[in-house]
Design a protein around this motif. Sequence first.
Motif, PDB file in Angstrom:
ATOM      1  N   VAL A 199       0.719  -1.009  -0.526  1.00  0.00           N
ATOM      2  CA  VAL A 199      -0.011   0.049  -0.167  1.00  0.00           C
ATOM      3  C   VAL A 199       0.781   1.121   0.229  1.00  0.00           C
ATOM      4  N   ALA A 200       0.496   2.549  -0.496  1.00  0.00           N
ATOM      5  CA  ALA A 200       1.134   3.192  -0.531  1.00  0.00           C
ATOM      6  C   ALA A 200       0.783   4.700  -0.198  1.00  0.00           C
ATOM      7  N   LEU A 201       2.094   4.390   1.072  1.00  0.00           N
ATOM      8  CA  LEU A 201       0.925   5.813   2.601  1.00  0.00           C
ATOM      9  C   LEU A 201       1.914   6.961   1.501  1.00  0.00           C
TER      10      LEU A 201
ATOM     11  N   GLY B 218       5.824   2.356   8.076  1.00  0.00           N
ATOM     12  CA  GLY B 218       5.443   0.778   7.393  1.00  0.00           C
ATOM     13  C   GLY B 218       5.686  -0.205   8.693  1.00  0.00           C
ATOM     14  N   GLN B 219       6.055   0.118  10.507  1.00  0.00           N
ATOM     15  CA  GLN B 219       6.246  -0.688  10.732  1.00  0.00           C
ATOM     16  C   GLN B 219       4.934  -0.885  11.763  1.00  0.00           C
ATOM     17  N   ILE B 220       4.746   0.433  11.526  1.00  0.00           N
ATOM     18  CA  ILE B 220       2.532   0.147  12.001  1.00  0.00           C
ATOM     19  C   ILE B 220       1.503   0.045  11.157  1.00  0.00           C
ATOM     20  N   TYR B 221       1.977  -0.840  10.641  1.00  0.00           N
ATOM     21  CA  TYR B 221       1.027  -0.081   9.245  1.00  0.00           C
ATOM     22  C   TYR B 221      -0.190  -1.394   9.694  1.00  0.00           C
ATOM     23  N   PRO B 222       0.351  -2.645  10.061  1.00  0.00           N
ATOM     24  CA  PRO B 222       0.061  -4.392   9.986  1.00  0.00           C
ATOM     25  C   PRO B 222      -0.521  -3.853  11.105  1.00  0.00           C
ATOM     26  N   PHE B 223      -0.498  -2.669  12.489  1.00  0.00           N
ATOM     27  CA  PHE B 223      -1.363  -3.087  13.687  1.00  0.00           C
ATOM     28  C   PHE B 223      -1.857  -2.560  13.230  1.00  0.00           C
ATOM     29  N   VAL B 224      -2.627  -1.328  13.050  1.00  0.00           N
ATOM     30  CA  VAL B 224      -3.252  -0.644  12.872  1.00  0.00           C
ATOM     31  C   VAL B 224      -4.487  -1.285  11.563  1.00  0.00           C
ATOM     32  N   PHE B 225      -4.159  -2.237  10.485  1.00  0.00           N
ATOM     33  CA  PHE B 225      -4.493  -2.618   9.652  1.00  0.00           C
ATOM     34  C   PHE B 225      -5.952  -3.509  10.476  1.00  0.00           C
ATOM     35  N   GLU B 226      -5.318  -4.246  11.895  1.00  0.00           N
ATOM     36  CA  GLU B 226      -5.900  -5.391  12.369  1.00  0.00           C
ATOM     37  C   GLU B 226      -7.191  -4.307  12.798  1.00  0.00           C
ATOM     38  N   SER B 227      -6.705  -3.555  13.580  1.00  0.00           N
ATOM     39  CA  SER B 227      -7.740  -2.303  14.393  1.00  0.00           C
ATOM     40  C   SER B 227      -8.684  -1.527  13.489  1.00  0.00           C
ATOM     41  N   ARG B 228      -9.009  -1.553  11.896  1.00  0.00           N
ATOM     42  CA  ARG B 228      -9.134  -1.000  11.164  1.00  0.00           C
ATOM     43  C   ARG B 228     -10.478  -0.699  11.229  1.00  0.00           C
TER      44      ARG B 228
ATOM     45  N   CYS C 182       1.021  11.076   8.617  1.00  0.00           N
ATOM     46  CA  CYS C 182       0.499   9.992   7.588  1.00  0.00           C
ATOM     47  C   CYS C 182      -0.902   9.666   7.464  1.00  0.00           C
ATOM     48  N   ASN C 183      -2.360   9.813   6.530  1.00  0.00           N
ATOM     49  CA  ASN C 183      -2.716   9.100   6.445  1.00  0.00           C
ATOM     50  C   ASN C 183      -3.469   8.243   5.928  1.00  0.00           C
ATOM     51  N   MET C 184      -3.876   6.889   6.561  1.00  0.00           N
ATOM     52  CA  MET C 184      -4.656   6.181   6.134  1.00  0.00           C
ATOM     53  C   MET C 184      -5.294   6.011   5.594  1.00  0.00           C
ATOM     54  N   PRO C 185      -5.916   4.953   4.607  1.00  0.00           N
ATOM     55  CA  PRO C 185      -7.154   5.087   3.533  1.00  0.00           C
ATOM     56  C   PRO C 185      -8.406   4.818   4.244  1.00  0.00           C
TER      57      PRO C 185
ATOM     58  N   PHE D 191      -5.055   8.691  15.308  1.00  0.00           N
ATOM     59  CA  PHE D 191      -5.948   9.296  15.990  1.00  0.00           C
ATOM     60  C   PHE D 191      -7.123   8.593  14.689  1.00  0.00           C
ATOM     61  N   SER D 192      -8.665   8.638  15.104  1.00  0.00           N
ATOM     62  CA  SER D 192      -8.895   7.592  14.921  1.00  0.00           C
ATOM     63  C   SER D 192      -9.641   8.066  12.904  1.00  0.00           C
ATOM     64  N   THR D 193      -9.807   8.444  12.763  1.00  0.00           N
ATOM     65  CA  THR D 193      -9.472   8.881  11.099  1.00  0.00           C
ATOM     66  C   THR D 193      -9.016   8.458  10.115  1.00  0.00           C
ATOM     67  N   GLY D 194      -7.641   7.750  10.785  1.00  0.00           N
ATOM     68  CA  GLY D 194      -7.150   7.520  10.176  1.00  0.00           C
ATOM     69  C   GLY D 194      -5.269   8.198  10.733  1.00  0.00           C
ATOM     70  N   SER D 195      -5.593   9.157  10.681  1.00  0.00           N
ATOM     71  CA  SER D 195      -4.218   9.795  10.368  1.00  0.00           C
ATOM     72  C   SER D 195      -3.482  10.021  11.152  1.00  0.00           C
ATOM     73  N   ILE D 196      -1.893   9.834  11.066  1.00  0.00           N
ATOM     74  CA  ILE D 196      -1.322   9.476  12.145  1.00  0.00           C
ATOM     75  C   ILE D 196       0.012   9.820  12.016  1.00  0.00           C
ATOM     76  N   THR D 197       0.338  11.560  13.042  1.00  0.00           N
ATOM     77  CA  THR D 197       1.309  12.261  13.348  1.00  0.00           C
ATOM     78  C   THR D 197       2.941  11.182  13.772  1.00  0.00           C
ATOM     79  N   VAL D 198       3.695  11.961  12.735  1.00  0.00           N
ATOM     80  CA  VAL D 198       4.835  10.765  13.188  1.00  0.00           C
ATOM     81  C   VAL D 198       6.021  11.516  14.150  1.00  0.00           C
ATOM     82  N   THR D 199       6.969  11.446  14.702  1.00  0.00           N
ATOM     83  CA  THR D 199       7.649  12.735  15.427  1.00  0.00           C
ATOM     84  C   THR D 199       8.959  11.421  16.096  1.00  0.00           C
ATOM     85  N   GLY D 200      10.630  11.624  14.735  1.00  0.00           N
ATOM     86  CA  GLY D 200      11.840  11.120  14.918  1.00  0.00           C
ATOM     87  C   GLY D 200      12.198  11.401  13.736  1.00  0.00           C
TER      88      GLY D 200
END
Length: 179
Positions: free
Chosen positions: A7-9, A169-179, A109-112, A152-161
């Motif tokens: 998936v292209a994020l 890429g590392q967080i996507y599988p964990f977030v995908f399980e809770s969609r 980063c916005n998740m679909p 956030f519940s809307t699918g928006s992710i703010t990354v600081t690092g």
Amino acid sequence: MDADSDVALDILITNVVCVFRTRCHLNLRKIALEGANVIYKRDVGKVLMKLRKPRITATIWSSGKIICTGATSEEEAKFGARRLARSLQKLGFQVIFTDFKVVNVLAVCNMPFEIRLPEFTKNNRPHASYEPELHPAVCYRIKSLRATLQIFSTGSITVTGNLLCYCCGQIYPFVFESR
């Protein structure tokens, strides 16, 4: 839709913070009087200098340490820092551009899809914390990368690092399980 499929994020860098040293003492009063786009904070002992292109704001201390914020890429941050050092050279200081380091990168980063935050927090308990009374997002910390993600519940992710693409890429599988 599968969690393993490619998936292209869309990752949008909003702020890059960098720091460098000039290896000389800086007279803040002289910078305030002769420099352009300058704000002198005498009570704090620093000078704020703004550049228009690239659009960055620099905090200058008399010790020669300078912090630049507001760039939208690491290359732009380095270019702005070098421009700042050059403008200090033109004011008569013996500036040597050293110890340049990108300290922090902030991206969005916005998740679909939308994310169910209580379920996500329950599944990722040691790394994730969620207090809906205090903040509307889950705070997910990756200690090995020294990164913090606000999910956030809307699918928006703010990354600081620093390693943004790897974090998303590392967080996507964990977030995908809770969609």
